[in-house]
Design a protein around this motif. Structure first.
Motif, short mmCIF file in Angstrom:
data_model
loop_
_atom_site.label_atom_id
_atom_site.label_comp_id
_atom_site.label_asym_id
_atom_site.label_seq_id
_atom_site.Cartn_x
_atom_site.Cartn_y
_atom_site.Cartn_z
N ASN A 166 -16.90 -46.74 -85.78
CA ASN A 166 -16.95 -47.48 -84.51
C ASN A 166 -17.43 -48.91 -84.67
O ASN A 166 -17.84 -49.53 -83.70
CB ASN A 166 -17.80 -46.74 -83.47
N GLY A 167 -17.35 -49.47 -85.89
CA GLY A 167 -17.69 -50.87 -86.02
C GLY A 167 -18.26 -51.26 -87.36
O GLY A 167 -18.07 -50.58 -88.36
N GLU A 168 -18.97 -52.39 -87.32
CA GLU A 168 -19.53 -52.97 -88.54
C GLU A 168 -20.94 -53.46 -88.28
O GLU A 168 -21.28 -53.85 -87.16
CB GLU A 168 -18.67 -54.14 -89.02
N VAL A 169 -21.74 -53.49 -89.35
CA VAL A 169 -23.07 -54.08 -89.31
C VAL A 169 -23.03 -55.30 -90.23
O VAL A 169 -22.80 -55.16 -91.43
CB VAL A 169 -24.15 -53.09 -89.80
N TRP A 170 -23.24 -56.47 -89.64
CA TRP A 170 -23.29 -57.71 -90.39
C TRP A 170 -24.76 -58.10 -90.50
O TRP A 170 -25.49 -58.10 -89.50
CB TRP A 170 -22.54 -58.82 -89.68
N ILE A 171 -25.20 -58.48 -91.68
CA ILE A 171 -26.58 -58.92 -91.87
C ILE A 171 -26.61 -60.44 -91.82
O ILE A 171 -25.89 -61.12 -92.57
CB ILE A 171 -27.15 -58.40 -93.20
N LEU A 172 -27.45 -60.97 -90.91
CA LEU A 172 -27.57 -62.41 -90.72
C LEU A 172 -28.84 -62.94 -91.38
O LEU A 172 -29.87 -62.27 -91.38
CB LEU A 172 -27.63 -62.75 -89.23
N ASN A 173 -28.77 -64.17 -91.86
CA ASN A 173 -29.94 -64.82 -92.45
C ASN A 173 -30.77 -65.54 -91.40
O ASN A 173 -31.77 -66.18 -91.75
CB ASN A 173 -29.51 -65.79 -93.55
N ASP A 174 -30.37 -65.47 -90.15
CA ASP A 174 -31.09 -66.12 -89.05
C ASP A 174 -30.82 -65.29 -87.79
O ASP A 174 -30.14 -64.28 -87.85
CB ASP A 174 -30.59 -67.56 -88.87
N VAL A 175 -31.34 -65.76 -86.66
CA VAL A 175 -31.07 -65.07 -85.40
C VAL A 175 -30.09 -65.89 -84.58
O VAL A 175 -30.00 -67.10 -84.73
CB VAL A 175 -32.36 -64.82 -84.58
N ILE A 176 -29.36 -65.20 -83.72
CA ILE A 176 -28.48 -65.88 -82.77
C ILE A 176 -29.39 -66.61 -81.79
O ILE A 176 -30.38 -66.05 -81.31
CB ILE A 176 -27.58 -64.87 -82.03
N ASN A 177 -29.06 -67.84 -81.48
CA ASN A 177 -29.87 -68.62 -80.56
C ASN A 177 -29.67 -68.09 -79.16
O ASN A 177 -28.84 -68.57 -78.41
CB ASN A 177 -29.53 -70.11 -80.65
N TYR A 178 -30.43 -67.07 -78.84
CA TYR A 178 -30.26 -66.35 -77.57
C TYR A 178 -30.83 -67.10 -76.40
O TYR A 178 -30.54 -66.80 -75.27
CB TYR A 178 -30.89 -64.97 -77.66
N ARG A 179 -31.63 -68.11 -76.64
CA ARG A 179 -32.23 -68.89 -75.56
C ARG A 179 -32.39 -70.33 -76.04
O ARG A 179 -33.26 -70.61 -76.84
CB ARG A 179 -33.60 -68.30 -75.18
N GLN A 180 -31.53 -71.24 -75.58
CA GLN A 180 -31.60 -72.65 -75.99
C GLN A 180 -32.90 -73.27 -75.48
O GLN A 180 -33.17 -73.23 -74.29
CB GLN A 180 -30.41 -73.42 -75.42
N GLU A 181 -33.71 -73.79 -76.36
CA GLU A 181 -34.92 -74.55 -75.99
C GLU A 181 -35.55 -75.06 -77.23
O GLU A 181 -35.61 -74.46 -78.23
CB GLU A 181 -35.92 -73.73 -75.20
#
Length: 181
Positions: A166-181
């Motif tokens: 049912n999908g994929e797991v991608w490993i990120l070296n950072d976080v998605i900028n979920y809140r611009q500030e």
């Protein structure tokens, strides 16, 4: 709030998991099976289980998803905790932002938004294809040389750790900028 949640930010050891999709084809393991066993992302994996709708989504074999899981080190390096929102501090003050039931509710909403910002309701996800995260942000990925980058933000994908039914797991070296500030 720090007294309630800090243990979720402490790394726990997990064993590496082999890619099981080739062994089981379309009827094999699903995201919820492999996510907690994937080395280096157990903080994020634990956060996904804190929210029943997210946990259910990852356990639903009929709904494909791409999990953009930040490494433990990326979450630990954040300038603020995933449940903190600078706007909450401006509105309620440093002391009161996460105190009492209202503060706990704000923290939980913020944490849910953080997790949802790392979940894309598409898999496979093709290069250049703009998709929406469960938090409502639009993302796409590009390839530059050997690197895969999530846009906006040039977030480097370290690896695609798992491919399951049912999908994929991608490993990120950072976080998605979920809140611009």
């Amino acid at each position: 709030m720090d007294k309630i949640i800090p243990d979720i930010l402490k790394p726990q050891t997990t064993a590496p998991v082999e890619d099981l999709s080739s062994k089981f084809g379309g009827d094999g393991p699903i995201i919820s099976d492999v996510l907690p066993k994937t080395k280096g992302i157990n903080i994020f994996a634990r956060l996904t289980r804190d929210f029943e709708p997210i946990d259910s989504r990852l356990s639903d074999a009929s709904k494909n998803i791409t999990v953009l899981a930040p490494r433990n080190s990326a979450i630990q390096a954040l300038p603020r905790k995933p449940w903190e929102n600078p706007e909450d501090y401006r509105k309620f003050g440093e002391v009161n932002a996460y105190e009492g039931q209202d503060g706990q509710d704000r923290a939980k909403r913020n944490l849910k938004q953080f997790v949802e910002a790392h979940l894309v309701a598409a898999s496979p996800w093709r290069a250049g294809e703009e998709v929406e995260t469960l938090a409502g942000e639009k993302l796409k990925w590009t390839k530059e040389g050997d690197k895969i980058l999530i846009q906006p933000g040039n977030i480097e994908v370290d690896s695609v750790a798992e491919k399951v039914s049912n999908g994929e797991v991608w490993i990120l070296n950072d976080v998605i900028n979920y809140r611009q500030e």
